[in-house]
Design a protein around this motif. Structure first.
Motif, mmCIF file in Angstrom:
data_model
loop_
_atom_site.group_PDB
_atom_site.id
_atom_site.type_symbol
_atom_site.label_atom_id
_atom_site.label_comp_id
_atom_site.label_asym_id
_atom_site.label_seq_id
_atom_site.Cartn_x
_atom_site.Cartn_y
_atom_site.Cartn_z
ATOM 1 N N GLN A 190 42.336 39.126 37.237
ATOM 2 C CA GLN A 190 42.719 37.823 36.434
ATOM 3 C C GLN A 190 43.658 39.328 35.291
ATOM 4 O O GLN A 190 45.016 37.924 35.771
ATOM 5 N N LYS A 191 44.124 39.704 35.279
ATOM 6 C CA LYS A 191 44.437 40.720 34.441
ATOM 7 C C LYS A 191 46.813 40.608 35.457
ATOM 8 O O LYS A 191 47.469 40.529 35.214
ATOM 9 N N LEU A 192 45.741 41.200 36.494
ATOM 10 C CA LEU A 192 46.633 41.536 37.251
ATOM 11 C C LEU A 192 47.943 39.950 37.758
ATOM 12 O O LEU A 192 48.899 39.678 37.702
ATOM 13 N N ARG A 193 47.105 38.742 38.006
ATOM 14 C CA ARG A 193 47.614 37.058 38.117
ATOM 15 C C ARG A 193 48.370 36.590 37.076
ATOM 16 O O ARG A 193 49.188 36.209 37.236
ATOM 17 N N ALA A 206 34.008 43.020 48.305
ATOM 18 C CA ALA A 206 32.567 41.633 48.039
ATOM 19 C C ALA A 206 31.501 41.717 48.753
ATOM 20 O O ALA A 206 31.475 42.329 49.892
ATOM 21 N N GLY A 207 30.680 40.634 48.037
ATOM 22 C CA GLY A 207 29.502 41.136 49.494
ATOM 23 C C GLY A 207 28.966 39.550 49.456
ATOM 24 O O GLY A 207 27.864 40.088 50.245
ATOM 25 N N SER A 208 29.542 38.992 49.258
ATOM 26 C CA SER A 208 29.109 37.270 49.892
ATOM 27 C C SER A 208 30.026 36.417 49.735
ATOM 28 O O SER A 208 31.226 36.913 48.826
ATOM 29 N N LEU A 209 30.065 35.544 50.318
ATOM 30 C CA LEU A 209 31.164 34.244 50.143
ATOM 31 C C LEU A 209 31.224 33.795 48.582
ATOM 32 O O LEU A 209 32.441 33.319 47.928
ATOM 33 N N GLN A 210 29.728 34.097 47.920
ATOM 34 C CA GLN A 210 29.414 33.636 46.477
ATOM 35 C C GLN A 210 30.822 34.164 45.806
ATOM 36 O O GLN A 210 31.930 34.294 44.808
ATOM 37 N N ASP A 211 31.111 35.714 46.311
ATOM 38 C CA ASP A 211 31.878 36.634 45.646
ATOM 39 C C ASP A 211 33.202 35.711 45.516
ATOM 40 O O ASP A 211 34.181 36.115 44.487
ATOM 41 N N ILE A 212 33.737 35.841 47.072
ATOM 42 C CA ILE A 212 34.820 35.210 47.100
ATOM 43 C C ILE A 212 35.179 33.937 45.930
ATOM 44 O O ILE A 212 36.318 33.604 46.112
ATOM 45 N N GLU A 213 34.549 33.047 46.156
ATOM 46 C CA GLU A 213 34.606 31.792 45.692
ATOM 47 C C GLU A 213 34.999 32.135 44.027
ATOM 48 O O GLU A 213 34.965 31.478 43.399
ATOM 49 N N LYS A 214 33.961 32.825 43.552
ATOM 50 C CA LYS A 214 34.157 33.565 42.152
ATOM 51 C C LYS A 214 34.878 34.093 41.692
ATOM 52 O O LYS A 214 35.578 33.532 40.512
ATOM 53 N N LEU A 215 35.933 34.338 42.620
ATOM 54 C CA LEU A 215 37.245 35.490 42.360
ATOM 55 C C LEU A 215 38.826 34.204 42.097
ATOM 56 O O LEU A 215 39.071 34.349 41.670
ATOM 57 N N VAL A 216 38.087 33.176 43.429
ATOM 58 C CA VAL A 216 39.233 31.855 43.561
ATOM 59 C C VAL A 216 38.714 31.078 42.565
ATOM 60 O O VAL A 216 40.670 30.642 41.801
ATOM 61 N N ALA A 218 38.653 32.162 39.611
ATOM 62 C CA ALA A 218 38.724 32.591 38.621
ATOM 63 C C ALA A 218 40.617 32.573 38.040
ATOM 64 O O ALA A 218 41.030 33.624 37.374
ATOM 65 N N CYS A 219 40.691 32.750 39.637
ATOM 66 C CA CYS A 219 42.429 33.210 39.978
ATOM 67 C C CYS A 219 43.265 32.252 40.341
ATOM 68 O O CYS A 219 44.558 32.292 40.386
ATOM 69 N N GLY A 220 42.699 31.187 41.102
ATOM 70 C CA GLY A 220 43.306 30.359 41.876
ATOM 71 C C GLY A 220 43.878 31.251 43.280
ATOM 72 O O GLY A 220 43.034 31.790 43.763
ATOM 73 N N VAL A 221 45.003 30.538 43.281
ATOM 74 C CA VAL A 221 45.371 30.272 44.614
ATOM 75 C C VAL A 221 45.615 32.256 44.907
ATOM 76 O O VAL A 221 46.585 32.451 44.580
#
Length: 267
Positions: A190-193, A206-216, A218-221
Protein backbone atom coordinates in the motif's frame (compact mmCIF):
# COMPACT_ATOMS: atom_id res chain seq x y z
CA UNK A 1 -11.48 -1.73 -17.79
CA UNK A 2 -7.97 -1.74 -16.36
CA UNK A 3 -7.64 -4.85 -14.26
CA UNK A 4 -5.16 -6.48 -11.90
CA UNK A 5 -2.68 -8.92 -13.42
CA UNK A 6 -1.99 -12.34 -11.89
CA UNK A 7 1.59 -13.22 -12.79
CA UNK A 8 3.56 -16.44 -12.27
CA UNK A 9 7.21 -15.78 -11.44
CA UNK A 10 9.68 -18.46 -12.51
CA UNK A 11 13.20 -18.63 -11.07
CA UNK A 12 15.98 -20.12 -13.19
CA UNK A 13 19.01 -21.65 -11.46
CA UNK A 14 21.61 -23.68 -13.36
CA UNK A 15 19.21 -23.72 -16.34
CA UNK A 16 16.46 -25.42 -14.31
CA UNK A 17 13.27 -24.08 -12.78
CA UNK A 18 13.58 -23.74 -8.99
CA UNK A 19 11.71 -22.35 -6.00
CA UNK A 20 13.42 -20.74 -3.03
CA UNK A 21 12.49 -19.91 0.55
CA UNK A 22 13.69 -16.49 1.71
CA UNK A 23 16.03 -16.49 -1.31
CA UNK A 24 17.76 -19.67 -0.08
CA UNK A 25 17.68 -23.45 -0.64
CA UNK A 26 16.61 -23.56 -4.31
CA UNK A 27 14.45 -26.64 -4.97
CA UNK A 28 14.31 -28.00 -8.49
CA UNK A 29 10.74 -28.05 -9.76
CA UNK A 30 11.08 -28.67 -13.49
CA UNK A 31 12.00 -27.38 -16.90
CA UNK A 32 11.38 -23.67 -17.65
CA UNK A 33 10.22 -24.25 -21.24
CA UNK A 34 7.74 -26.90 -20.17
CA UNK A 35 6.38 -24.55 -17.50
CA UNK A 36 5.87 -21.83 -20.12
CA UNK A 37 3.92 -24.28 -22.30
CA UNK A 38 1.58 -25.07 -19.41
CA UNK A 39 1.04 -21.40 -18.54
CA UNK A 40 0.24 -20.80 -22.21
CA UNK A 41 -2.51 -23.41 -22.01
CA UNK A 42 -3.86 -21.82 -18.84
CA UNK A 43 -3.92 -18.35 -20.48
CA UNK A 44 -1.73 -16.64 -17.90
CA UNK A 45 -1.96 -12.84 -17.84
CA UNK A 46 1.80 -12.38 -17.97
CA UNK A 47 5.01 -14.16 -16.99
CA UNK A 48 8.15 -13.11 -15.11
CA UNK A 49 11.34 -15.16 -15.54
CA UNK A 50 14.33 -14.31 -13.34
CA UNK A 51 17.76 -15.92 -13.72
CA UNK A 52 18.99 -15.85 -10.09
CA UNK A 53 22.56 -16.86 -11.04
CA UNK A 54 23.51 -14.34 -13.71
CA UNK A 55 23.89 -11.12 -11.71
CA UNK A 56 25.49 -12.84 -8.70
CA UNK A 57 28.04 -14.58 -10.92
CA UNK A 58 28.60 -11.55 -13.15
CA UNK A 59 27.83 -13.42 -16.35
CA UNK A 60 25.99 -12.44 -19.53
CA UNK A 61 22.29 -13.21 -19.85
CA UNK A 62 21.63 -16.66 -21.36
CA UNK A 63 20.44 -15.46 -24.77
CA UNK A 64 19.73 -18.99 -26.01
CA UNK A 65 17.39 -19.67 -23.10
CA UNK A 66 15.77 -16.25 -23.49
CA UNK A 67 15.19 -16.85 -27.20
CA UNK A 68 13.66 -20.27 -26.50
CA UNK A 69 11.39 -18.81 -23.78
CA UNK A 70 10.24 -15.93 -25.98
CA UNK A 71 9.56 -18.24 -28.93
CA UNK A 72 7.36 -20.48 -26.77
CA UNK A 73 5.62 -17.79 -24.71
CA UNK A 74 2.19 -16.59 -25.87
CA UNK A 75 1.78 -14.01 -23.11
CA UNK A 76 3.73 -10.84 -22.22
CA UNK A 77 7.15 -11.94 -20.96
CA UNK A 78 9.38 -10.08 -18.51
CA UNK A 79 12.98 -11.32 -18.21
CA UNK A 80 15.62 -10.41 -15.65
CA UNK A 81 19.11 -11.62 -14.82
CA UNK A 82 22.59 -10.40 -15.73
CA UNK A 83 21.48 -7.27 -17.61
CA UNK A 84 24.05 -4.54 -17.09
CA UNK A 85 23.95 -2.50 -20.31
CA UNK A 86 21.38 -0.89 -22.58
CA UNK A 87 22.80 -2.91 -25.49
CA UNK A 88 22.03 -6.17 -23.67
CA UNK A 89 18.52 -4.95 -22.96
CA UNK A 90 17.96 -4.01 -26.60
CA UNK A 91 19.18 -7.42 -27.76
CA UNK A 92 16.82 -9.22 -25.35
CA UNK A 93 13.88 -7.14 -26.56
CA UNK A 94 14.82 -8.08 -30.13
CA UNK A 95 14.43 -11.75 -29.16
CA UNK A 96 10.73 -11.21 -28.43
CA UNK A 97 10.71 -10.27 -24.75
CA UNK A 98 8.31 -7.45 -23.81
CA UNK A 99 9.93 -6.25 -20.57
CA UNK A 100 13.44 -6.09 -19.12
CA UNK A 101 13.84 -6.51 -15.35
CA UNK A 102 16.88 -5.09 -13.57
CA UNK A 103 17.62 -5.08 -9.87
CA UNK A 104 21.20 -4.95 -8.55
CA UNK A 105 22.41 -3.09 -11.64
CA UNK A 106 19.72 -0.42 -11.19
CA UNK A 107 20.76 0.22 -7.58
CA UNK A 108 24.49 0.25 -8.32
CA UNK A 109 24.16 2.28 -11.53
CA UNK A 110 20.87 4.24 -11.47
CA UNK A 111 21.62 5.91 -14.81
CA UNK A 112 21.27 2.50 -16.42
CA UNK A 113 17.51 2.81 -15.92
CA UNK A 114 17.47 5.98 -18.03
CA UNK A 115 19.76 4.46 -20.64
CA UNK A 116 17.59 1.37 -21.08
CA UNK A 117 14.42 3.47 -21.06
CA UNK A 118 15.83 5.64 -23.85
CA UNK A 119 16.83 2.55 -25.84
CA UNK A 120 13.72 0.33 -25.56
CA UNK A 121 11.00 2.60 -24.14
CA UNK A 122 9.82 3.22 -20.61
CA UNK A 123 7.03 0.65 -20.86
CA UNK A 124 9.64 -2.11 -21.17
CA UNK A 125 11.74 -1.18 -18.11
CA UNK A 126 10.98 -2.98 -14.84
CA UNK A 127 12.98 -2.38 -11.67
CA UNK A 128 12.84 -5.22 -9.12
CA UNK A 129 13.34 -4.07 -5.53
CA UNK A 130 14.19 -6.88 -3.10
CA UNK A 131 13.35 -5.88 0.47
CA UNK A 132 13.83 -7.25 3.95
CA UNK A 133 12.47 -5.94 7.23
CA UNK A 134 15.00 -4.85 9.84
CA UNK A 135 15.13 -6.87 13.05
CA UNK A 136 12.92 -5.40 15.78
CA UNK A 137 11.92 -2.53 13.52
CA UNK A 138 9.15 -1.40 11.19
CA UNK A 139 11.69 -0.20 8.63
CA UNK A 140 12.84 -2.03 5.48
CA UNK A 141 16.13 -2.21 3.62
CA UNK A 142 16.80 -2.89 -0.05
CA UNK A 143 19.05 -5.87 -0.77
CA UNK A 144 20.94 -6.68 -3.96
CA UNK A 145 22.86 -9.63 -5.42
CA UNK A 146 20.08 -12.12 -4.70
CA UNK A 147 19.63 -10.92 -1.13
CA UNK A 148 23.30 -11.10 -0.17
CA UNK A 149 24.10 -7.40 0.22
CA UNK A 150 22.20 -4.85 2.28
CA UNK A 151 22.28 -1.43 0.61
CA UNK A 152 20.58 0.30 3.58
CA UNK A 153 18.34 2.02 1.03
CA UNK A 154 14.67 2.67 1.76
CA UNK A 155 12.55 0.78 -0.80
CA UNK A 156 9.88 3.47 -1.16
CA UNK A 157 12.41 6.23 -1.75
CA UNK A 158 14.30 4.02 -4.19
CA UNK A 159 11.08 3.28 -6.10
CA UNK A 160 10.38 7.01 -6.45
CA UNK A 161 13.92 7.58 -7.74
CA UNK A 162 13.55 4.75 -10.28
CA UNK A 163 10.27 6.24 -11.52
CA UNK A 164 11.94 9.61 -12.08
CA UNK A 165 14.80 7.95 -13.96
CA UNK A 166 12.47 6.22 -16.41
CA UNK A 167 11.27 2.94 -14.92
CA UNK A 168 7.90 1.90 -16.30
CA UNK A 169 7.09 -0.56 -13.53
CA UNK A 170 8.27 -1.52 -10.04
CA UNK A 171 8.29 -5.09 -8.76
CA UNK A 172 8.44 -5.17 -4.96
CA UNK A 173 9.83 -8.53 -3.84
CA UNK A 174 9.80 -9.52 -0.16
CA UNK A 175 12.74 -11.66 0.94
CA UNK A 176 11.02 -12.40 4.26
CA UNK A 177 7.84 -13.63 2.57
CA UNK A 178 9.53 -15.52 -0.29
CA UNK A 179 8.32 -19.13 -0.36
CA UNK A 180 6.50 -18.83 2.97
CA UNK A 181 3.02 -18.90 1.39
CA UNK A 182 1.58 -16.93 4.33
CA UNK A 183 0.38 -13.88 2.43
CA UNK A 184 1.80 -10.71 0.92
CA UNK A 185 3.18 -7.78 2.90
CA UNK A 186 0.07 -5.76 2.11
CA UNK A 187 1.00 -2.78 4.30
CA UNK A 188 4.24 -2.22 2.40
CA UNK A 189 2.47 -2.74 -0.91
CA UNK A 190 0.00 0.00 0.00
CA UNK A 191 2.85 2.40 0.79
CA UNK A 192 4.40 1.73 -2.59
CA UNK A 193 1.05 2.14 -4.39
CA UNK A 194 0.65 5.58 -2.76
CA UNK A 195 4.22 6.64 -3.56
CA UNK A 196 4.46 6.05 -7.32
CA UNK A 197 2.17 6.51 -10.32
CA UNK A 198 3.64 3.81 -12.55
CA UNK A 199 2.34 0.19 -12.45
CA UNK A 200 3.51 -1.94 -9.55
CA UNK A 201 3.72 -5.69 -9.04
CA UNK A 202 3.97 -7.34 -5.64
CA UNK A 203 5.91 -10.59 -5.22
CA UNK A 204 6.56 -12.83 -2.23
CA UNK A 205 4.23 -14.70 0.09
CA UNK A 206 1.11 -15.68 -1.85
CA UNK A 207 -0.22 -19.02 -0.64
CA UNK A 208 -3.78 -18.87 -1.96
CA UNK A 209 -6.04 -16.97 -4.31
CA UNK A 210 -7.45 -15.30 -1.20
CA UNK A 211 -4.04 -13.71 -0.62
CA UNK A 212 -4.22 -12.23 -4.13
CA UNK A 213 -7.76 -11.05 -3.48
CA UNK A 214 -6.65 -9.33 -0.27
CA UNK A 215 -3.81 -7.57 -2.09
CA UNK A 216 -6.06 -6.36 -4.90
CA UNK A 217 -8.69 -5.25 -2.40
CA UNK A 218 -6.11 -3.16 -0.56
CA UNK A 219 -4.18 -1.77 -3.53
CA UNK A 220 -6.54 -1.84 -6.51
CA UNK A 221 -5.17 -2.40 -9.98
CA UNK A 222 -1.76 -3.97 -9.32
CA UNK A 223 0.20 -6.97 -10.47
CA UNK A 224 -0.02 -9.91 -8.08
CA UNK A 225 2.91 -12.22 -8.70
CA UNK A 226 3.68 -15.59 -7.12
CA UNK A 227 6.00 -18.53 -7.45
CA UNK A 228 5.15 -21.29 -4.98
CA UNK A 229 1.39 -20.80 -5.42
CA UNK A 230 1.65 -21.71 -9.10
CA UNK A 231 4.18 -24.57 -8.93
CA UNK A 232 3.14 -26.43 -5.78
CA UNK A 233 -0.12 -28.14 -4.85
CA UNK A 234 -1.42 -29.29 -1.47
CA UNK A 235 0.01 -29.32 2.04
CA UNK A 236 2.93 -31.52 0.97
CA UNK A 237 3.86 -29.13 -1.85
CA UNK A 238 3.77 -31.64 -4.65
CA UNK A 239 5.12 -30.07 -7.83
CA UNK A 240 2.18 -29.27 -10.09
CA UNK A 241 1.96 -26.25 -12.38
CA UNK A 242 -1.40 -24.56 -11.79
CA UNK A 243 -3.12 -21.25 -12.46
CA UNK A 244 -6.67 -19.93 -11.92
CA UNK A 245 -9.18 -20.16 -14.74
CA UNK A 246 -10.53 -17.07 -16.47
CA UNK A 247 -13.75 -17.35 -14.47
CA UNK A 248 -11.84 -17.69 -11.18
CA UNK A 249 -9.82 -14.59 -12.02
CA UNK A 250 -12.92 -12.60 -12.93
CA UNK A 251 -14.68 -13.61 -9.72
CA UNK A 252 -11.58 -12.76 -7.66
CA UNK A 253 -11.31 -9.30 -9.20
CA UNK A 254 -15.03 -8.66 -8.78
CA UNK A 255 -14.95 -9.53 -5.08
CA UNK A 256 -11.74 -7.62 -4.40
CA UNK A 257 -12.87 -4.44 -6.14
CA UNK A 258 -16.52 -4.64 -5.14
CA UNK A 259 -17.73 -4.96 -8.74
CA UNK A 260 -20.08 -7.29 -10.56
CA UNK A 261 -18.83 -9.75 -13.16
CA UNK A 262 -20.34 -7.76 -16.04
CA UNK A 263 -18.24 -4.73 -15.07
CA UNK A 264 -15.08 -6.82 -14.78
CA UNK A 265 -15.62 -8.25 -18.25
CA UNK A 266 -16.05 -4.86 -19.93
CA UNK A 267 -13.40 -4.37 -22.59
Amino acid sequence: MLRPRIIPCLLVHEKGLVKTVSFKSPKYVGDPINAVKIFNEKESDELIVLDIDASVNGVEPDYKLISDLAAECRMPLCYGGGIRTAAQAKHIISLGVEKIAISSAAVENPELVSQISDEVGRQSVVVVIDVKKRMLSKEYDVYIHNGRKNTKRNPIELAKQMELLGAGEIVLNSIDQDGQMKGYDVALAQKLREAVRIPITILGGAGSLQDIEKLVGACGVVGASAGSLFVFKGVYKAVLINYPSVLQRDELVARALGLNLATVNEK
